[in-house]
Design an enzyme around this catalytic site. Sequence first.
Site, short mmCIF file in Angstrom:
data_model
loop_
_atom_site.label_atom_id
_atom_site.label_comp_id
_atom_site.label_asym_id
_atom_site.label_seq_id
_atom_site.Cartn_x
_atom_site.Cartn_y
_atom_site.Cartn_z
N HIS A 247 10.62 2.61 7.75
CA HIS A 247 10.59 2.99 9.18
C HIS A 247 11.88 2.53 9.87
O HIS A 247 12.47 3.27 10.65
CB HIS A 247 9.43 2.30 9.91
CG HIS A 247 8.06 2.69 9.45
ND1 HIS A 247 7.09 1.77 9.17
CD2 HIS A 247 7.47 3.92 9.28
CE1 HIS A 247 5.96 2.38 8.83
NE2 HIS A 247 6.17 3.68 8.88
N LYS B 295 -9.00 6.01 11.08
CA LYS B 295 -8.94 4.74 10.35
C LYS B 295 -8.91 3.56 11.31
O LYS B 295 -8.31 3.65 12.38
CB LYS B 295 -7.64 4.68 9.53
CG LYS B 295 -7.76 5.25 8.15
CD LYS B 295 -6.64 4.76 7.24
CE LYS B 295 -5.30 5.37 7.59
NZ LYS B 295 -4.24 5.19 6.62
N ARG C 205 9.58 11.23 3.01
CA ARG C 205 9.72 10.44 1.79
C ARG C 205 9.74 11.30 0.55
O ARG C 205 10.75 11.48 -0.08
CB ARG C 205 8.55 9.46 1.66
CG ARG C 205 8.66 8.28 2.54
CD ARG C 205 7.38 7.53 2.59
NE ARG C 205 6.38 8.28 3.31
CZ ARG C 205 5.28 7.76 3.82
NH1 ARG C 205 5.03 6.50 3.64
NH2 ARG C 205 4.44 8.50 4.50
N SER D 158 3.03 1.82 4.49
CA SER D 158 2.34 0.64 5.03
C SER D 158 1.10 0.33 4.20
O SER D 158 0.80 -0.85 3.94
CB SER D 158 1.95 0.88 6.49
OG SER D 158 3.09 1.11 7.25
P1 ADP Z 1 2.89 5.12 7.04
O1 ADP Z 1 2.68 6.40 6.26
O2 ADP Z 1 3.84 4.17 6.34
O3 ADP Z 1 1.65 4.47 7.54
P2 ADP Z 1 3.42 6.09 9.73
O4 ADP Z 1 2.21 6.87 9.97
O5 ADP Z 1 3.62 4.90 10.56
O6 ADP Z 1 3.69 5.55 8.26
O7 ADP Z 1 4.67 7.09 9.71
C1 ADP Z 1 5.51 7.33 10.77
C2 ADP Z 1 6.70 8.16 10.34
O8 ADP Z 1 7.49 7.39 9.45
C3 ADP Z 1 6.41 9.46 9.59
O9 ADP Z 1 7.40 10.42 9.94
C4 ADP Z 1 6.58 9.07 8.15
O10 ADP Z 1 6.89 10.16 7.32
C5 ADP Z 1 7.74 8.12 8.28
N1 ADP Z 1 7.84 7.19 7.17
C6 ADP Z 1 6.86 6.44 6.65
N2 ADP Z 1 7.32 5.70 5.61
C7 ADP Z 1 8.63 6.01 5.47
C8 ADP Z 1 9.66 5.60 4.56
N3 ADP Z 1 9.41 4.74 3.56
N4 ADP Z 1 10.90 6.11 4.70
C9 ADP Z 1 11.15 7.00 5.69
N5 ADP Z 1 10.23 7.45 6.58
C10 ADP Z 1 8.98 6.96 6.46
#
Ligand code: ADP
Length: 165
Positions: free
Chosen positions: A21, A45, A94, A132
């Site tokens: 992130h 969730k 990703r 996460s």
């Molecule tokens: P997670 O899937 O880790 O719970 P979120 O729902 O918080 O993540 O995702 C928020 C944004 O961050 C989305 O656009 C998701 O594709 C992106 N994201 C999540 N993990 C990564 C990563 N490792 N690298 C780049 N972008 C990511």
Amino acid sequence: MSLSNRIAVYTGVFDPVHRGHLDVIERGSRIFDHLVVGVGNNPEKISFFNIEERVRLVREVVAPFVNVKVQPFEGLAVQFVRAVGAGVMLRGLRTTSDMEYEFTMSLMNLKLDPGIETVFLMAKAEYSHLSSSLLRQIASFGGPLDEFLPPVIKEALERRVREQQ
Ligand code: ADP
């Protein structure tokens, strides 16, 4: 309010925020004049950290970026994006499995609000396996987290895992 393409919004659950992130946030902050990180809930969730904790943790790690702000939000992401006056939604991509979901989501968002464009940044190779949920699992088994989380987030996650055991 008129929308600016110089302002972008990056939404997520950030439960907790990790280096994947942060990489998107850092690169986004160099592309746009202002970046707003919107911390939301997944209605399907129960989160590991509550919304106040997640906002506080994201704020701590984005403090070095002067043009990045962090705000909680509820409801539809496009409504939040419009409310802050941004014309761009920033997303991280990703793996190929993200593609399908993100593609559908961006088309739906365009339908919901044609004034807002989605911009994707490809995850760096070293972070493309990070999520996460995986990090929460590693933490629950006492595995190594230093590579994936800033120290303050690692400590918070390990503390929460201990509290739950
Ligand atoms: P997670 O899937 O880790 O719970 P979120 O729902 O918080 O993540 O995702 C928020 C944004 O961050 C989305 O656009 C998701 O594709 C992106 N994201 C999540 N993990 C990564 C990563 N490792 N690298 C780049 N972008 C990511």
